[in-house]
Scaffold this active site. Structure first.
Site, PDB file in Angstrom:
ATOM      1  N   CYS A  12     -45.636 -41.937  -4.178  1.00 36.28           N
ATOM      2  CA  CYS A  12     -44.266 -41.444  -4.436  1.00 36.28           C
ATOM      3  C   CYS A  12     -43.452 -42.397  -5.308  1.00 36.28           C
ATOM      4  O   CYS A  12     -42.556 -41.973  -6.034  1.00 36.28           O
ATOM      5  CB  CYS A  12     -43.525 -41.231  -3.122  1.00 36.28           C
ATOM      6  SG  CYS A  12     -44.436 -40.160  -2.032  1.00 36.28           S
ATOM      7  N   HIS A  52     -36.384 -39.692  -5.424  1.00 39.69           N
ATOM      8  CA  HIS A  52     -37.693 -39.035  -5.320  1.00 39.69           C
ATOM      9  C   HIS A  52     -37.523 -37.830  -4.396  1.00 39.69           C
ATOM     10  O   HIS A  52     -36.910 -37.941  -3.337  1.00 39.69           O
ATOM     11  CB  HIS A  52     -38.711 -40.022  -4.752  1.00 39.69           C
ATOM     12  CG  HIS A  52     -39.920 -39.353  -4.197  1.00 39.69           C
ATOM     13  ND1 HIS A  52     -40.672 -38.459  -4.921  1.00 39.69           N
ATOM     14  CD2 HIS A  52     -40.509 -39.429  -2.974  1.00 39.69           C
ATOM     15  CE1 HIS A  52     -41.662 -38.018  -4.173  1.00 39.69           C
ATOM     16  NE2 HIS A  52     -41.584 -38.582  -2.986  1.00 39.69           N
ATOM     17  N   ASN A  96     -42.377 -31.381  -3.027  1.00 36.21           N
ATOM     18  CA  ASN A  96     -42.542 -32.801  -3.337  1.00 36.21           C
ATOM     19  C   ASN A  96     -43.721 -32.937  -4.299  1.00 36.21           C
ATOM     20  O   ASN A  96     -44.851 -32.626  -3.945  1.00 36.21           O
ATOM     21  CB  ASN A  96     -42.806 -33.538  -2.019  1.00 36.21           C
ATOM     22  CG  ASN A  96     -43.029 -35.031  -2.190  1.00 36.21           C
ATOM     23  OD1 ASN A  96     -43.277 -35.506  -3.290  1.00 36.21           O
ATOM     24  ND2 ASN A  96     -42.958 -35.757  -1.088  1.00 36.21           N
TER      25      ASN A  96
HETATM   26  O1  UT7 Z   1     -43.040 -38.235  -0.478  1.00 41.10           O
HETATM   27  C1  UT7 Z   1     -43.741 -38.853   0.557  1.00 41.10           C
HETATM   28  C2  UT7 Z   1     -42.848 -39.272   1.613  1.00 41.10           C
HETATM   29  N1  UT7 Z   1     -42.786 -38.254   2.620  1.00 41.10           N
HETATM   30  C3  UT7 Z   1     -41.672 -38.041   3.270  1.00 41.10           C
HETATM   31  O2  UT7 Z   1     -40.674 -38.653   2.963  1.00 41.10           O
HETATM   32  C4  UT7 Z   1     -41.704 -37.081   4.424  1.00 41.10           C
HETATM   33  C5  UT7 Z   1     -40.839 -37.591   5.541  1.00 41.10           C
HETATM   34  N2  UT7 Z   1     -40.909 -36.768   6.740  1.00 41.10           N
HETATM   35  C6  UT7 Z   1     -40.432 -35.516   6.764  1.00 41.10           C
HETATM   36  O3  UT7 Z   1     -39.948 -35.027   5.768  1.00 41.10           O
HETATM   37  C7  UT7 Z   1     -40.453 -34.775   8.072  1.00 41.10           C
HETATM   38  O4  UT7 Z   1     -40.900 -35.633   9.086  1.00 41.10           O
HETATM   39  C8  UT7 Z   1     -41.348 -33.496   8.033  1.00 41.10           C
HETATM   40  C9  UT7 Z   1     -40.710 -32.449   7.166  1.00 41.10           C
HETATM   41  C10 UT7 Z   1     -42.729 -33.848   7.507  1.00 41.10           C
HETATM   42  C11 UT7 Z   1     -41.507 -32.928   9.427  1.00 41.10           C
HETATM   43  O5  UT7 Z   1     -40.227 -32.653   9.974  1.00 41.10           O
HETATM   44  P1  UT7 Z   1     -39.865 -33.173  11.440  1.00 41.10           P
HETATM   45  O6  UT7 Z   1     -38.511 -32.678  11.693  1.00 41.10           O
HETATM   46  O7  UT7 Z   1     -40.092 -34.661  11.481  1.00 41.10           O
HETATM   47  O8  UT7 Z   1     -40.904 -32.390  12.328  1.00 41.10           O
HETATM   48  P2  UT7 Z   1     -42.026 -32.945  13.324  1.00 41.10           P
HETATM   49  O9  UT7 Z   1     -43.169 -33.510  12.541  1.00 41.10           O
HETATM   50  O10 UT7 Z   1     -41.404 -33.806  14.351  1.00 41.10           O
HETATM   51  O11 UT7 Z   1     -42.510 -31.612  14.000  1.00 41.10           O
HETATM   52  C12 UT7 Z   1     -41.624 -30.837  14.825  1.00 41.10           C
HETATM   53  C13 UT7 Z   1     -42.370 -29.611  15.297  1.00 41.10           C
HETATM   54  C14 UT7 Z   1     -43.723 -29.906  15.924  1.00 41.10           C
HETATM   55  O12 UT7 Z   1     -43.923 -28.987  16.965  1.00 41.10           O
HETATM   56  P3  UT7 Z   1     -43.666 -29.404  18.505  1.00 41.10           P
HETATM   57  O13 UT7 Z   1     -44.571 -30.566  18.743  1.00 41.10           O
HETATM   58  O14 UT7 Z   1     -42.216 -29.770  18.567  1.00 41.10           O
HETATM   59  O15 UT7 Z   1     -44.011 -28.174  19.235  1.00 41.10           O
HETATM   60  C15 UT7 Z   1     -44.704 -29.612  14.806  1.00 41.10           C
HETATM   61  O16 UT7 Z   1     -45.975 -29.244  15.277  1.00 41.10           O
HETATM   62  O17 UT7 Z   1     -42.643 -28.744  14.172  1.00 41.10           O
HETATM   63  C16 UT7 Z   1     -44.036 -28.452  14.116  1.00 41.10           C
HETATM   64  N3  UT7 Z   1     -44.420 -28.321  12.724  1.00 41.10           N
HETATM   65  C17 UT7 Z   1     -44.317 -27.160  12.028  1.00 41.10           C
HETATM   66  N4  UT7 Z   1     -43.919 -25.937  12.400  1.00 41.10           N
HETATM   67  C18 UT7 Z   1     -43.919 -24.968  11.457  1.00 41.10           C
HETATM   68  C19 UT7 Z   1     -44.871 -29.291  11.877  1.00 41.10           C
HETATM   69  N5  UT7 Z   1     -45.061 -28.774  10.655  1.00 41.10           N
HETATM   70  C20 UT7 Z   1     -44.733 -27.466  10.728  1.00 41.10           C
HETATM   71  C21 UT7 Z   1     -44.712 -26.414   9.797  1.00 41.10           C
HETATM   72  N6  UT7 Z   1     -44.306 -25.183  10.188  1.00 41.10           N
HETATM   73  N7  UT7 Z   1     -45.078 -26.591   8.515  1.00 41.10           N
END
Ligand code: UT7
Length: 350
Positions: free
Chosen positions: A115, A277, A307
């Site tokens: 990134c 970014h 992204n």
């Molecule tokens: O450019 C590289 C750098 N990358 C970044 O900067 C990314 C940084 N992180 C993020 O942007 C966020 O952490 C994400 C967008 C990747 C994820 O969002 P979050 O609010 O942190 O969600 P989470 O990973 O804590 O997941 C919450 C819930 C989980 O379900 P449970 O365990 O609460 O039942 C996941 O399984 O959302 C679920 N989940 C999804 N649901 C529907 C994870 N991905 C998805 C999805 N669709 N695509």
């Protein structure tokens, strides 16, 4: 000598993939993706027709045209990507070939800083120009993520975020005040595996004792980078500890921007345009708030492209310029954070 950006261009594939399109392959929803990331759609390159390098070639051609230069005027190529056409050689030489730079035998350097690859490249280009080594440098960030993502529900945490595209900038030596004012680069390898695609690789499992990577197979010629064990254990797709990346990013973005402002004696109120970014709209909004920037001082396009890793900053710069949001004399602030972890910032007088 200062390094001035004299031409910028971008290319994104025609094929639009909406959040709803993704629901055909995995358990996800438009609502979840928009709420957590701000992304509405992304572009995917056409398999077997487009590659990271073909997209980079299109972006570079536009950047060169806008700079009023031809490919033969370029003294050096810097190419940032995490999704290269080949494991090796890197995309730099492929781009050189595609652009038809055959006579001058210029150097081509590949950057693997994910990134923050474009910011790292900008800093490298700046040093080469300041030292007088090169006059015109072509810097590219390009990604064809769609070829390496896991489209099953298992991969949804990563897959929904990423899109394909390319951006390019031509940097030129200038004796005016404008150009790159300062760059700041950082890394912390402690978290290397928290946002990574560890295979294919030569690691042989040495960092992961609990995984048997199949050493016998790896000792066979040609079996070093991809083994059956890697395929069987599904270790060829990227993985991400999203919450750790998010928490670290919102801390490091403001830190590294403040570092750049302090180095130049400027303040966030002096910034005409901030291009972060494009990792997550929530991260960008958080950083905007910390820096107390108004909406018109920030440019985001993650909604349309997702992204695009190393390509996200140059694509956004090119779009902002096309929309008249980057004018001569403007103070442009760039910052990135991602896999490695690596992060960095740059201040540019446009
Ligand atoms: O450019 C590289 C750098 N990358 C970044 O900067 C990314 C940084 N992180 C993020 O942007 C966020 O952490 C994400 C967008 C990747 C994820 O969002 P979050 O609010 O942190 O969600 P989470 O990973 O804590 O997941 C919450 C819930 C989980 O379900 P449970 O365990 O609460 O039942 C996941 O399984 O959302 C679920 N989940 C999804 N649901 C529907 C994870 N991905 C998805 C999805 N669709 N695509």
């Amino acid at each position: 000598m200062n390094a001035k950006i004299v031409g910028i261009g971008h290319y994104v594939p025609e094929n639009i993939f909406t959040n709803n399109d993704l629901t055909q392959y995995m358990d996800t929803s438009d609502e979840w993706i928009q709420e957590r990331t701000g992304i509405k759609e992304r572009r995917y390159g056409t398999k077997h027709k487009e590659t990271t390098t073909t997209m980079a070639t299109k972006a570079s051609t536009i950047a060169l045209e806008r700079a009023g230069l031809t490919a033969e005027d370029i003294d050096f190529i810097i190419f940032a990507t995490l999704s290269p056409d080949f494991y090796f050689p890197g995309c730099g030489v492929l781009l050189q070939r595609e652009l038809g730079i055959t006579k001058t035998e210029i150097g081509a350097l590949d950057i693997r800083n994910q990134c923050s690859g474009f910011i790292y490249g900008l800093s490298v280009a700046d040093q080469f120009i300041k030292s007088g080594m090169y006059k015109n440098i072509l810097l590219v960030g390009a990604e064809m993520h769609s070829m390496g993502l896991d489209f099953s529900t298992k991969g949804r945490g990563v897959t929904v975020i990423f899109g394909d595209g390319a951006g390019a900038a031509v940097l030129q030596a200038s004796d005016n005040e404008e150009g790159i004012l300062t760059t700041h680069l950082h890394s912390d390898g402690t978290h290397a595996e928290e946002l990574a695609c560890i295979s294919p690789g030569s690691h042989g499992g040495i960092y992961h004792d609990e995984i048997d990577f199949g050493f016998e197979e790896q000792n066979k010629p040609g079996g070093i980078f991809v083994t059956k064990a890697m395929v069987q254990r599904d270790l060829l797709a990227p993985n991400m500890n999203g919450q750790l990346v998010f928490k670290t990013a919102v801390k490091k973005f403001p830190e590294v921007i403040m570092e750049a402002l302090q180095a130049t004696g400027l303040q966030s109120s002096n910034i005409d345009l901030f291009i972060p970014h494009q990792a997550n709209l929530r991260i960008a909004k958080f950083v905007q708030k910390v820096l107390r920037l108004e909406d018109h001082q920030v440019f985001n396009n993650i909604q349309k492209y997702g992204n695009t890793t190393a390509a996200s900053i140059p694509i956004a710069m090119s779009e902002a310029w096309e929309q008249g949001k980057l004018k001569s004399g403007d103070l442009l602030c760039l910052a990135a954070f991602g896999s490695g972890f690596t992060w960095g910032s740059a201040l540019v007088r446009w």
